[in-house]
Write a protein that holds these residues in place. Structure first.
Motif, PDB file in Angstrom:
ATOM      1  N   ILE A   5      -1.305  10.611  10.263  1.00 41.86           N
ATOM      2  CA  ILE A   5      -2.356  10.861  11.347  1.00 41.86           C
ATOM      3  C   ILE A   5      -1.792  11.307  12.542  1.00 41.86           C
TER       4      ILE A   5
ATOM      5  N   GLN B  17      -8.037   5.890   3.875  1.00 39.70           N
ATOM      6  CA  GLN B  17      -7.678   7.137   4.628  1.00 39.70           C
ATOM      7  C   GLN B  17      -8.245   8.076   5.077  1.00 39.70           C
ATOM      8  N   GLY B  18      -8.189   8.729   6.249  1.00 37.54           N
ATOM      9  CA  GLY B  18      -9.262   9.754   6.719  1.00 37.54           C
ATOM     10  C   GLY B  18     -10.413   9.603   7.301  1.00 37.54           C
ATOM     11  N   PHE B  19     -11.460   9.953   6.797  1.00 40.67           N
ATOM     12  CA  PHE B  19     -12.688  10.137   7.472  1.00 40.67           C
ATOM     13  C   PHE B  19     -13.456   8.853   6.867  1.00 40.67           C
TER      14      PHE B  19
ATOM     15  N   ASN C 141      -7.944   9.654  -2.551  1.00 43.55           N
ATOM     16  CA  ASN C 141      -7.774   9.079  -1.185  1.00 43.55           C
ATOM     17  C   ASN C 141      -6.367   8.608  -1.165  1.00 43.55           C
TER      18      ASN C 141
ATOM     19  N   ALA D 268       0.926  -1.155   0.122  1.00 41.74           N
ATOM     20  CA  ALA D 268       0.050  -0.033   0.069  1.00 41.74           C
ATOM     21  C   ALA D 268       0.924   1.450  -0.108  1.00 41.74           C
TER      22      ALA D 268
ATOM     23  N   GLN E 116      -3.178  14.627  15.016  1.00 37.50           N
ATOM     24  CA  GLN E 116      -4.023  14.290  16.060  1.00 37.50           C
ATOM     25  C   GLN E 116      -4.435  15.237  17.091  1.00 37.50           C
TER      26      GLN E 116
ATOM     27  N   LYS F 145      -5.695   2.043  10.271  1.00 36.06           N
ATOM     28  CA  LYS F 145      -4.226   2.674  10.804  1.00 36.06           C
ATOM     29  C   LYS F 145      -4.348   4.142  10.470  1.00 36.06           C
ATOM     30  N   LYS F 146      -4.959   4.524   9.286  1.00 35.18           N
ATOM     31  CA  LYS F 146      -4.895   5.925   8.656  1.00 35.18           C
ATOM     32  C   LYS F 146      -6.280   6.449   8.851  1.00 35.18           C
ATOM     33  N   VAL F 147      -6.989   5.846   9.507  1.00 30.70           N
ATOM     34  CA  VAL F 147      -8.618   6.501   9.607  1.00 30.70           C
ATOM     35  C   VAL F 147      -8.574   7.289  11.006  1.00 30.70           C
ATOM     36  N   ILE F 148      -8.827   8.341  10.665  1.00 33.58           N
ATOM     37  CA  ILE F 148      -8.974   9.304  11.825  1.00 33.58           C
ATOM     38  C   ILE F 148     -10.287   9.384  12.373  1.00 33.58           C
TER      39      ILE F 148
ATOM     40  N   PHE G 295      -1.512   9.670   4.783  1.00 34.38           N
ATOM     41  CA  PHE G 295      -2.247  10.622   5.574  1.00 34.38           C
ATOM     42  C   PHE G 295      -1.487  10.448   6.887  1.00 34.38           C
TER      43      PHE G 295
ATOM     44  N   HIS H 241      -6.777  -0.104   2.564  1.00 25.83           N
ATOM     45  CA  HIS H 241      -6.252   0.870   3.297  1.00 25.83           C
ATOM     46  C   HIS H 241      -6.854   2.081   3.283  1.00 25.83           C
TER      47      HIS H 241
ATOM     48  N   TYR I 150      -7.482  17.496  15.963  1.00 24.52           N
ATOM     49  CA  TYR I 150      -8.595  16.762  15.393  1.00 24.52           C
ATOM     50  C   TYR I 150      -9.936  17.452  16.033  1.00 24.52           C
TER      51      TYR I 150
ATOM     52  N   SER J  63     -11.633  12.279   1.491  1.00 25.22           N
ATOM     53  CA  SER J  63     -12.378  11.295   1.895  1.00 25.22           C
ATOM     54  C   SER J  63     -13.884  11.730   1.525  1.00 25.22           C
TER      55      SER J  63
ATOM     56  N   PHE K 101      -7.191  15.918   3.779  1.00 29.29           N
ATOM     57  CA  PHE K 101      -7.672  14.654   4.025  1.00 29.29           C
ATOM     58  C   PHE K 101      -9.651  14.552   4.342  1.00 29.29           C
ATOM     59  N   TYR K 102      -9.782  15.681   4.853  1.00 29.66           N
ATOM     60  CA  TYR K 102     -11.109  15.791   4.939  1.00 29.66           C
ATOM     61  C   TYR K 102     -11.995  15.942   3.741  1.00 29.66           C
TER      62      TYR K 102
END
Lengths: 268, 464
Positions: free
Chosen positions: A248, B15-17, A241, A165, A252, B48-51, A246, B13, A255, A231, A227-228
């Motif tokens: 994270i 990512q984000g929301f 995406n 990935a 954090q 892992k990359k999902v907030i 990302f 995988h 957020y 998504s 990333f908002y």
């Protein structure tokens, strides 16, 4: 796949900012809106872009606004500068998207949505100025660059990604030692954008070490905002995406505040 | 979004929301169709990359996973989460948790039925004793060595010494499991673990592709660990006798260990024996008896009674396999690999020290094995794009080499597909020690192609 030479050639082939636009930006920097509007009149494509943009429902005008003087006054100096940079970026749009399943309309929507939310964020952070506001316009350049560089290698990238990935930005760094954000900075330099714009966007990769203070704060918010947006259903379907990694952990701690500002923005 | 596949574990995988609005966009109908054709044992979604995620978002993924599970009989679930995400997931699904949770991908791989990895010592704890036992049994069946902590206190104490364990398993959960019969490789024998009452369902839970694949790449001893089998019906008997008959065509042997006939008709034993199956009381009766192991073909895959010759069909496809190798190296390194010489011979490696090798088998309209032998520094260079940072970690390099040869296998499959030749590929295998490879391919004739890349030579070998 992609070589360092190909990347350099791509950057080399990016045209400089048109002279009318450069002059208009110059007047804006001096705070002279009427002169800037008069100068912008000389570029019919720019005029059409501004007219189309200001009359979109997002701005909420009942009657058509067509006079550039009026448009510039409505937008103000910072937003006008931001929109002129958006126009500059639109000149880079590919004739056909080859990696991402995007349309130009999708891309404009993304630009507009990033711009509006970024403005709210800057007000929330109390860091609103011409350069911070314009920084958001450079961010989507990374998407255009990514599509241009990887478009011809989509099949190879898919094979690579079938076993690991990896995001496009990481692949580019490993192949060419330059990130999409490095390339954005080079574009900013070519277009004579303020160095602070390039710095903010570069830091928004979330991988710059040794950044601190307001630069770090802006970078965190921009990274999470990106990333908002990426998504959102349309951009997930377009494949956006997966284009950068990302970070994270980098975002954090902002957020909760981010969600409050963005939810507030969305509800309006 | 396509999942990345490592071994037989496929992972999405995002990512984000992740919410009810965007979740359907992550997995399209085309993605599901692609998964249906994948040879995998496990399908997971990495958080892992999902907030941010909510129940609606997870529900969309879970529904897709469960649909695929019912079609493919594979394990499905979520992985790569922290404590907060774990407790959130548990609160969402408290009474309806019918999928698995693995704190990391590394832990998930330990529970993959077609396990190719070495036996690992892992520390295991779960508050729920039934989960704890289920996990321990699964791990044991897959050839691992679980150290089970019976209390939180004991777990916390043992956790202080992480270097003693390959992985520390906590905050994980086994959903509906045993979707596939556990498979592991010990030396050169393939061991299947079967349990409970065997019926027609064995046709779904036994990975026949993996079995055929193992026969094709040279395994000749297959052991069914049947200690936990209570009984079987005539459908299971039919399946197993057919399996034994087809194995005989390859000079392979099927053995049962620990199978009792208290509740299974004695006549079933005779039927299985007629089909060539052997019975033993314990695993050690086979694995510790070197002479027996050699007679059964489990001492080395090269101990096959027939050495399969190269075929014209395989030689005809040689350019495709070389193209796949050269183009993969070009893709991964931006450097060109040059062909220096080609010979039909047994594999000859000048210097066996400081070399890595990897192999991948393919079978279908044509069958064979591609073997690549690299000097270590060249292997590292070829895998730089996958590895990223500079590393001397041999395990990481070999892991990447497996991914590398998997891409070559995928490309070869695609090139053959363009010519309407259908093949499937096996799991890649890597060798940190060339002698182990030489044992397997000794006396096997094949096409050896000497290639050079950035001034160093490496070897491509195609055999059957």
């Amino acid at each position: 796949m992609i070589t360092q030479e190909e990347v350099s050639l791509y950057i080399q082939n990016i045209p400089p900012a048109p002279s009318v636009l450069r002059q208009t930006l110059e007047y804006l920097r001096d705070g002279d809106l009427p002169k800037a509007a008069k100068c912008a009149e000389e570029d019919p494509a720019l005029k059409l872009y501004l007219k189309t943009l200001i009359n979109r429902p997002i701005y909420g005008f009942r009657n058509e606004v067509s006079d550039l003087n009026q448009i510039f006054s409505i937008l103000g100096i910072s937003t006008t500068q931001q929109i002129l940079y958006s126009y500059l970026l639109s000149l880079l749009l590919p004739k056909q998207w080859s990696l991402f399943t995007l349309t130009d309309q999708n891309f404009y929507d993304l630009q507009a949505s990033l711009g509006r939310k970024w403005e709210k964020i800057l007000k929330h952070l109390g860091l609103h100025n011409r350069d911070t506001e314009s920084a958001i316009t450079l961010l989507p350049a990374s998407i255009i660059v990514c599509d241009a560089l990887f478009g011809a290698h989509a099949k190879e990238v898919a094979q690579l990604r079938s076993v690991k990935a990896l995001d496009y930005n990481t692949i580019l760094i490993r192949l060419s030692k330059r990130s999409l954000f490095d390339l954005c900075s080079e574009i900013a330099l070519k277009w004579e954008m303020s160095p602070s714009i390039a710095k903010i966007v570069h830091a928004a990769s979330g991988t710059d070490s040794q950044i601190s203070g307001n630069l770090k704060l802006l970078a965190q918010w921009m990274h999470l905002l990106l990333f908002y947006e990426l998504s959102q259903s349309a951009y997930v379907s377009a494949g956006l995406n997966e284009f950068i990694d990302f970070q994270i952990d980098f975002v954090q701690d902002i957020y909760e505040s981010f969600m409050q500002v963005v939810d507030d923005e969305t509800s309006r | 979004m396509k999942p990345a596949v490592k071994g037989r574990v496929a992972v999405f995988h995002p990512q984000g929301f992740l919410d009810g609005n965007n979740a359907p966009s992550y997995v399209t109908i085309d993605d599901i169709k692609a998964i249906e054709h994948m040879n995998i044992d496990m399908l997971l979604v990495s958080l892992k990359k999902v907030i941010f995620f909510n129940k609606n978002g997870l529900d969309v993924f879970i529904k897709t996973l469960l649909t695929i599970r019912s079609q493919k009989h594979i394990s499905v679930g979520l992985c790569d989460y922290d404590h907060v995400k774990f407790t959130t997931i548990i609160s969402f699904y408290k009474n309806a948790l019918n999928f698995s949770l693995f704190r990391t991908e590394k832990i998930a791989e330990l529970f993959a039925p077609s396990n190719k990895s070495d036996s690992r010592t892992v520390l295991l704890y779960n508050e729920d004793p039934s989960q704890r036992s289920a996990m321990a049994i699964e791990l044991f069946d897959y050839g691992h060595n679980p150290v089970i902590a019976q209390s939180k206190k004991e777990f916390d104490e043992k956790k202080q010494h992480p270097d003693l364990y390959y992985a520390i398993i906590e905050e994980s959960y086994l959903g509906i499991f045993g979707q596939k019969i556990a498979t592991r490789v010990t030396g050169n024998a393939v061991i299947y673990t079967i349990a409970n009452f065997l019926d027609a369902e064995i046709g779904n839970t036994f990975n026949i592709t993996y079995h055929n694949n193992s026969l094709n790449v040279g395994f000749r001893l297959f052991i069914f660990d049947a200690h936990k089998v209570v009984s079987m019906n005539v459908h299971a008997l039919n399946f197993l006798t057919k399996l034994a008959s087809s194995a005989a065509e390859y000079n392979a042997t099927i053995c049962f260990v620990g199978l009792t006939f208290e509740k299974t008709p004695e006549s079933f034993k005779h039927d299985l024996e007629d089909a060539g199956t052997l019975f033993f009381n314990t695993m050690d009766d086979i694995l510790n008896n070197k002479q027996l192991l050699q007679d059964l073909g489990g001492s080395s895959p090269s101990a096959t009674k027939t050495n399969r010759a190269l075929t014209k069909a395989l030689i005809n496809e040689l350019p495709n396999f070389i193209d796949a190798t050269v183009s993969t190296i070009a893709m991964m390194t931006n450097a060109k690999a040059v062909k220096n010489g080609l010979n039909i011979q047994t594999l000859a490696v000048k210097e066996s020290k400081n070399q890595f090798a990897s192999s991948i088998g393919f079978y279908g309209d044509v069958d064979g094995i591609i073997i690549l032998v690299f000097p270590k520094n060249i292997a590292k260079k070829a895998c730089e794009l996958l590895i990223g940072e500079e590393t001397e970690d041999e395990e990481a390099i070999l892991d990447s080499l497996a991914e590398f040869v998997n891409i070559i296998g995928g490309r070869a499959k695609a090139l053959l597909g363009e010519k309407k030749q259908h093949v499937d590929i096996t799991l890649p295998r890597t060798y940190g020690d060339i002698d182990a490879l030489m044992q397997i391919v000794q006396n096997k004739k094949g096409v050896q192609v000497d290639l050079s890349f950035e001034g160093s030579n490496f070897t491509f070998f195609l055999t059957r």
